[in-house]
Scaffold this active site. Sequence first.
Site, mmCIF file in Angstrom:
data_model
loop_
_atom_site.group_PDB
_atom_site.id
_atom_site.type_symbol
_atom_site.label_atom_id
_atom_site.label_comp_id
_atom_site.label_asym_id
_atom_site.label_seq_id
_atom_site.Cartn_x
_atom_site.Cartn_y
_atom_site.Cartn_z
ATOM 1 N N GLY A 22 0.839 -1.192 0.000
ATOM 2 C CA GLY A 22 0.000 0.000 0.000
ATOM 3 C C GLY A 22 0.868 1.235 0.000
ATOM 4 C CB CYS A 23 0.341 4.580 1.444
ATOM 5 S SG CYS A 23 1.226 6.126 1.672
#
Length: 174
Positions: A9-10
């Site tokens: 993800g981020c």
Amino acid sequence: MKTYVLAGGCFWCLDAVYRRLRGVTDVESGYTGGGYPDPDYYTVCNGTTGHAEAVKVTFDETEIPAEVILDVFFATHDPTTLNRQGYDVGTQYRSAMFYTDEEQRQEFVDGIERAQALWHAPIVTEVSRASTWYSAEDVHQDFYSRQPGSGYCQVIINPKLAKARKYYSQWLAA
């Protein structure tokens, strides 16, 4: 020293978690896994570069086992969702592990098998050969420590840090 390149993800989330572990000597946020040359945050965020937001985690195996680095990875993101983590959607937010040799590829496969027991749905984490690494811009390095009051840090990163503290407190740096 050993280095893993991981995407969950981020990159701000993994960066924040790994920087707090004993034995981790360096964490760098960046982009990898795509074919677009010299990407930046905005080109990666548009989802057309093929790159994932990732972290390069360097650690000392005499202080923290490689298995713990991988277990933390699977505990602090959802490896069962394809191309998304929470509100972040797109291939740039995929769960992925980028190996440098066959030994590392096997470590990643073993980590997935170990983690699968913790998840009800199948793990969809991509395991791919490492490609060119592009460092993210300075503003993305150690983002959480510099912006702890931001909404993203409060709502998204803090729960991941709490989970790391709950399950991996013995590995937290003093």
